[in-house]
Design an enzyme around this catalytic site. Structure first.
Site, PDB file in Angstrom:
ATOM      1  N   ARG A  57       0.922  -1.493   0.069  1.00  0.00           N
ATOM      2  CA  ARG A  57       0.080  -0.161  -0.164  1.00  0.00           C
ATOM      3  C   ARG A  57       0.952   1.036   0.074  1.00  0.00           C
ATOM      4  O   ARG A  57       1.307   1.598   0.953  1.00  0.00           O
ATOM      5  CB  ARG A  57      -0.896  -0.077   1.219  1.00  0.00           C
ATOM      6  CG  ARG A  57      -2.057   1.005   1.329  1.00  0.00           C
ATOM      7  CD  ARG A  57      -2.679   1.297   2.657  1.00  0.00           C
ATOM      8  NE  ARG A  57      -1.732   2.261   3.403  1.00  0.00           N
ATOM      9  CZ  ARG A  57      -1.886   2.094   4.726  1.00  0.00           C
ATOM     10  NH1 ARG A  57      -2.599   1.078   5.601  1.00  0.00           N
ATOM     11  NH2 ARG A  57      -1.114   2.902   5.428  1.00  0.00           N
ATOM     12  N   HIS A  68      -3.615   4.910   4.439  1.00  0.00           N
ATOM     13  CA  HIS A  68      -4.736   3.939   4.503  1.00  0.00           C
ATOM     14  C   HIS A  68      -5.936   4.567   3.492  1.00  0.00           C
ATOM     15  O   HIS A  68      -6.723   3.768   2.779  1.00  0.00           O
ATOM     16  CB  HIS A  68      -5.052   3.756   5.913  1.00  0.00           C
ATOM     17  CG  HIS A  68      -6.460   3.210   5.961  1.00  0.00           C
ATOM     18  ND1 HIS A  68      -6.942   1.846   5.262  1.00  0.00           N
ATOM     19  CD2 HIS A  68      -7.459   3.525   6.654  1.00  0.00           C
ATOM     20  CE1 HIS A  68      -8.103   1.546   5.452  1.00  0.00           C
ATOM     21  NE2 HIS A  68      -8.695   2.574   6.181  1.00  0.00           N
ATOM     22  N   TYR A 120       3.366   6.490  11.129  1.00  0.00           N
ATOM     23  CA  TYR A 120       3.696   4.962  11.646  1.00  0.00           C
ATOM     24  C   TYR A 120       4.603   4.267  10.745  1.00  0.00           C
ATOM     25  O   TYR A 120       4.848   3.052  10.927  1.00  0.00           O
ATOM     26  CB  TYR A 120       2.550   4.276  12.058  1.00  0.00           C
ATOM     27  CG  TYR A 120       1.702   4.336  10.969  1.00  0.00           C
ATOM     28  CD1 TYR A 120       1.706   3.531   9.839  1.00  0.00           C
ATOM     29  CD2 TYR A 120       0.292   5.079  10.986  1.00  0.00           C
ATOM     30  CE1 TYR A 120       0.686   3.496   8.838  1.00  0.00           C
ATOM     31  CE2 TYR A 120      -0.596   5.272  10.130  1.00  0.00           C
ATOM     32  CZ  TYR A 120      -0.643   4.202   8.833  1.00  0.00           C
ATOM     33  OH  TYR A 120      -1.229   4.221   7.666  1.00  0.00           O
TER      34      TYR A 120
END
Ligand SMILES: [Mg+2]
Lengths: 328, 345
Positions: free
Chosen positions: B259, B263, B272
Site C-alpha cells: 500500500r 490507508h 507510523y
C-alpha cells in the site's frame, strides 16, 4: 387441510414444509437441522422429505450461518436459518444490522435480502446459561429488520409463512416455553398472517394488557383473575415487535384508559419502554393511570434455580393491574 | 511415536520480474497482446481514477476515499480473470475491478460522494455484484453464500471475494474458508496483502508465515502470487476461477503487494511507517513493470482513460441529491404502515 391439535413446534414444522413445497427457492440451513431434525425437532422429517440440499446442516458457526444466508438471499434464494438459541444470535447481529437490514437501502433496491433467522425466545424451561434471553428490543432498534414473536401454534404457522414470503429480512423468535405448552387446530392452508399488526387477543373495557410471546400466558391468567374481581382486561398480543403497530395499542388504551405492559426482557430500554412512549405521545389525555411495566429485571438472566424469580409472574401482573385500576 | 499424517506447502507464482523480464516459461496469456493491453489500460485507469478521487476529496467534492496506488495489479488482474457471469464481492479498494466489470465511474464517485444510488448499478452486467464492503471481512461469508446459491442451482459460476490482509485476522474469514472447504464451494478468496492494515503491519497481524496457508487450514487450495505482477495475479486468479466454475472447489490467492498511499484520505502513514520502505515499494511498480515487459506505449491509453474519467466526473458533479424521503424508499419492499408518518419529517 387441517392439522388437528398441533403444538407450536409442530406448527412451525408444518409451515416450513409448506414453504419448502410451495417455493423451490426456499431452503433451510442451520446446525443439526438435518437428520437430527433440530435441537427442538422443528425440522423433523424435512430432511427426509426435501433432501440435504434444501435442509442443510451447516458447520458450527453462527456468524457463518447469518453471512451465508445473506449471500444466498442476494442470489434470490429464500434461506430460513435456524440459530439454536437466542443467546447464540449475538454473533449474527453484525450481519443482521450491517448487511441484511440495509442491503436494499444501500443498493437502492438492486439487491435484497429475503431471509429469515429463526431462533428461540425467553426462559422458563430450565435451560442452561445463554439459552433463556429475551433481546427483542435490541433487534427492534435496527431499521430494516422485522422482528416477530408468535404466541400460539396457529399464529406461529401464519406468521412464519409471512416471514418467509416477505421479501426482506425477518428475525423470528419462537418462545421456548410455548413450544410444547399448548395444542390447537392449525389449518395448513398456506395462509399467511399480516406482518406489523398487533392481535387483539381478548376484548375488555377497564385496562389494556400488552404482551407477547410466552408472557402472554401470564397476561391471560391475570386477566382471568381480574375478571373474577370485576376488572375487565383487554389483551393485545404485539406479535410483530418491529415494525410496531402502535395504532392498535393506542386505540385500545383510548378506550380503557389504563395500560400494563408485560415482557420477559430486562426493563431498561426494553420494548415496553417504546410502547409506553408511544402511549405518552399519542394517548396521554386518555390515560386514567400511569402506564405500568411488568418485566424482567435489570440484571443478568439467572440460571434455572432463580429464573422464575426473574420472569414476570401472574401475581406481579395482577398487582400492577390492580394498581392501575385503583389509581386516583 | 509421532508420524507425519499431513504435509503442506505454499507456492508463490511470479511470472515477470521488476524489470519486466520473464522468470521462466510464461503462460499463453503472456503473448496475448489484446489481453495485455486490457490489463495495462485497467491499471492506468485505476491510477488515474485514484488520483482524480483524491483531488475531488481534497477540494471537498468527495468523501473519505481509499486509493489502490501501487497495488493496481490486484483488482485489475482479478476483474479480467473473472467471467461476466461470476459475481464480484469487493472490499473498498477495488474500484478498478468494479469499473472493469461494468460499474459506471460516476456511480462509484456517487457512492464515495455519499449517495446510495452509487450502488444501484444501472448496468445489468453487474446486477448481481455486491456493493463495497466497508465492514472488514464480513464479505467473505457473503461470497460463500453467493457461491452456495450458485452451487445449489447447479450453475457453473463462481463468486470472487477480495479482502485485505487485516481481514484474515477476523473470524468471519476463517468461517468462510471453513465452509467453502466443507461444502466445496465455487468461491475464490483474493487476499490483497498490501502489508498494512491502517497502521498495523502484517507481521503484527498474524504469526503465520503466509496468509495463504490460512486457506490450507480450511481444506481449500491456496497459493501466493506476486501482486505487483499483473500477469501472475491474472494467471493465479484465473486458474482459481476455472477450478471453482468446474466444481473443483474454493481457492485462496494471497497477492503480495504494497500500500504505497496512506490507508485513506483521512490517514497519515508518515506517523507510523518508514518512508524508506515506501520508496523501495515504489520500485516494484506494477504499471512500469508491465510496460517494460510489453513495450506498449502507455500515452494513448492514458489519454483515453483520462477523457473517460473526466466525462464521468462531469456527470457525477451534475447529480442532484435525492429528496430526503428517499432514505425510506428502500428500507423494505414497501414502507411499513407504522413507519409511514415519518416520511413527512
Ligand atoms: Mg492491508
Amino acid at each position: 387441510m387441517a392439522a388437528a391439535g398441533l403444538n407450536m413446534v409442530e406448527a412451525i414444522t408444518c409451515a416450513l414444509a409448506r414453504a419448502l413445497a410451495d417455493d423451490p427457492d426456499v431452503l433451510l440451513l442451520g446446525q443439526d437441522i438435518g437428520r437430527k431434525g433440530g435441537v427442538f425437532q422443528a425440522t423433523a422429517g424435512l430432511h427426509e422429505r426435501f433432501g440435504a440440499d434444501r435442509v442443510r446442516d451447516t458447520p458450527l458457526a453462527e456468524t457463518m450461518i447469518s453471512g451465508l444466508a445473506i449471500g444466498m438471499a442476494t442470489q434470490g434464494l429464500r434461506p430460513v436459518a435456524e440459530i439454536q438459541f437466542l443467546g447464540f444470535l449475538y454473533p449474527c447481529l453484525d450481519n443482521l444490522a450491517n448487511h441484511a437490514s440495509r442491503l436494499r437501502t444501500r443498493t437502492r433496491g438492486r439487491l435484497t435480502c429475503p431471509l429469515v433467522v429463526r431462533t428461540t425466545h425467553g426462559g422458563g424451561v430450565h435451560a442452561p446459561e445463554h439459552h433463556s434471553e429475551a433481546i427483542e428490543s435490541m433487534l427492534a432498534h435496527v431499521p430494516g429488520l422485522r422482528t416477530v414473536i408468535p404466541s400460539t401454534p396457529a399464529r406461529a404457522y401464519g406468521l412464519l409463512l409471512a416471514a418467509i414470503r416477505d421479501p426482506d429480512p425477518v428475525v423470528f423468535l419462537e418462545p421456548t416455553r410455548l413450544y410444547r405448552a399448548t395444542r390447537e387446530d392449525v389449518a395448513d392452508d398456506g395462509v399467511a398472517l399480516p406482518l406489523d399488526r398487533c392481535h387483539v387477543e381478548r376484548e375488555g373495557s377497564d385496562l389494556t394488557l400488552v404482551a407477547w410471546g410466552a408472557a402472554l400466558y401470564e397476561a391471560r391468567e391475570a386477566a382471568a383473575t381480574l375478571a373474577v374481581e370485576g376488572i375487565s382486561a383487554e389483551i393485545v398480543d404485539v406479535q410483530t415487535i418491529a415494525p410496531f403497530d402502535a395504532a392498535t395499542v393506542i386505540a385500545s388504551v383510548e378506550r380503557t384508559g389504563r395500560c400494563v405492559i408485560v415482557h420477559e426482557g430486562a426493563r431498561r430500554a426494553g420494548f415496553g419502554a417504546e410502547i409506553a412512549a408511544e402511549i405518552a405521545e399519542r394517548a396521554l389525555t386518555s390515560l386514567l393511570a400511569p402506564v405500568e411495566r411488568v418485566t424482567g429485571y435489570d440484571t443478568v438472566m439467572p440460571l434455572p434455580r432463580l429464573e422464575r424469580a426473574y420472569l414476570p409472574t401472574t401475581e406481579r401482573v395482577v398487582e400492577a393491574c390492580r394498581r392501575a385500576y385503583l389509581y386516583r | 511415536m509421532d508420524e507425519v499424517v499431513a504435509t503442506f506447502e505454499i507456492r508463490c507464482r511470479r511470472l515477470i520480474d521488476e524489470a519486466g523480464r520473464p522468470l521462466g516459461p510464461l503462460p499463453p496469456t503472456a503473448t496475448d497482446q489484446a489481453l495485455i493491453t486490457r490489463l495495462l489500460e485497467g491499471m492506468l485507469l485505476a491510477r488515474a481514477f485514484d488520483r482524480r478521487c483524491v483531488n475531488l476529496q481534497r477540494t471537498g467534492q468527495l468523501g473519505t476515499f481509499a486509493t489502490s496506488l501501487g497495488q493496481e495489479a490486484v483488482p485489475v488482474g482479478v476483474a479480467v480473470a473473472m467471467h461476466a457471469d461470476d459475481v464480484l464481492v469487493p472490499s473498498y479498494r477495488e474500484g478498478a475491478a468494479q469499473i472493469i466489470r461494468g460499474v459506471a465511474i460516476e456511480e462509484l464517485l456517487a457512492y464515495w460522494g455519499g449517495d446510495e444510488r452509487g450502488h444501484a448499478y444501472a448496468n445489468p452486467a453487474v446486477a448481481e455484484d455486491l456493493p463495497v464492503a466497508i465492514t472488514v471481512g464480513n464479505q467473505a461469508l457473503h461470497a460463500a453464500g453467493v457461491a452456495a446459491a450458485m452451487q445449489h442451482r447447479r450453475q457453473a459460476r463462481c463468486a470472487v471475494c477480495v479482502m485485505g490482509d487485516g481481514a484474515t485476522s477476523k473470524g468471519d474469514v476463517y468461517e468462510a474458508i471453513n465452509v467453502a472447504g466443507a461444502w466445496r464451494l465455487p468461491v475464490v478468496f483474493v487476499v490483497t496483502n498490501n502489508r498494512w492494515a491502517i497502521s498495523t503491519p502484517v507481521a503484527r497481524q498474524t504469526g503465520a508465515e503466509t496468509l495463504a496457508q490460512k486457506g490450507l487450514a480450511g481444506g481449500i487450495a491456496a497459493l501466493q502470487a506476486d501482486g505487483n505482477d499483473v500477469l501472475a495475479v491474472h494467471d493465479a486468479v484465473g486458474e482459481a476461477v476455472e477450478r471453482a466454475r468446474s466444481g473443483g472447489g474454493a481457492t485462496l490467492v494471497e497477492c503480495l503487494t504494497y500500500r504505497v498511499n496512506d490507508h485513506n484520505t483521512a490517514d497519515d502513514a508518515g506517523r507510523y511507517r518508514d518512508p524508506a520502505e515506501v520508496e523501495e515499494a515504489r520500485r516494484a511498480d506494477p504499471i512500469a513493470r508491465l510496460i517494460a515487459f510489453s513495450g506498449i506505449d502507455p500515452a494513448p491509453l492514458e489519454a483515453a482513460v483520462g477523457e473517460r474519467i473526466e466525462a464521468a466526473v462531469a456527470r457525477y458533479l451534475a447529480i442532484v441529491p435525492e429528496p430526503s424521503a428517499a432514505m425510506f424508499g428502500h428500507l423494505h419492499h414497501e414502507i411499513p404502515e407504522p413507519t409511514r408518518w415519518q416520511l413527512r419529517g
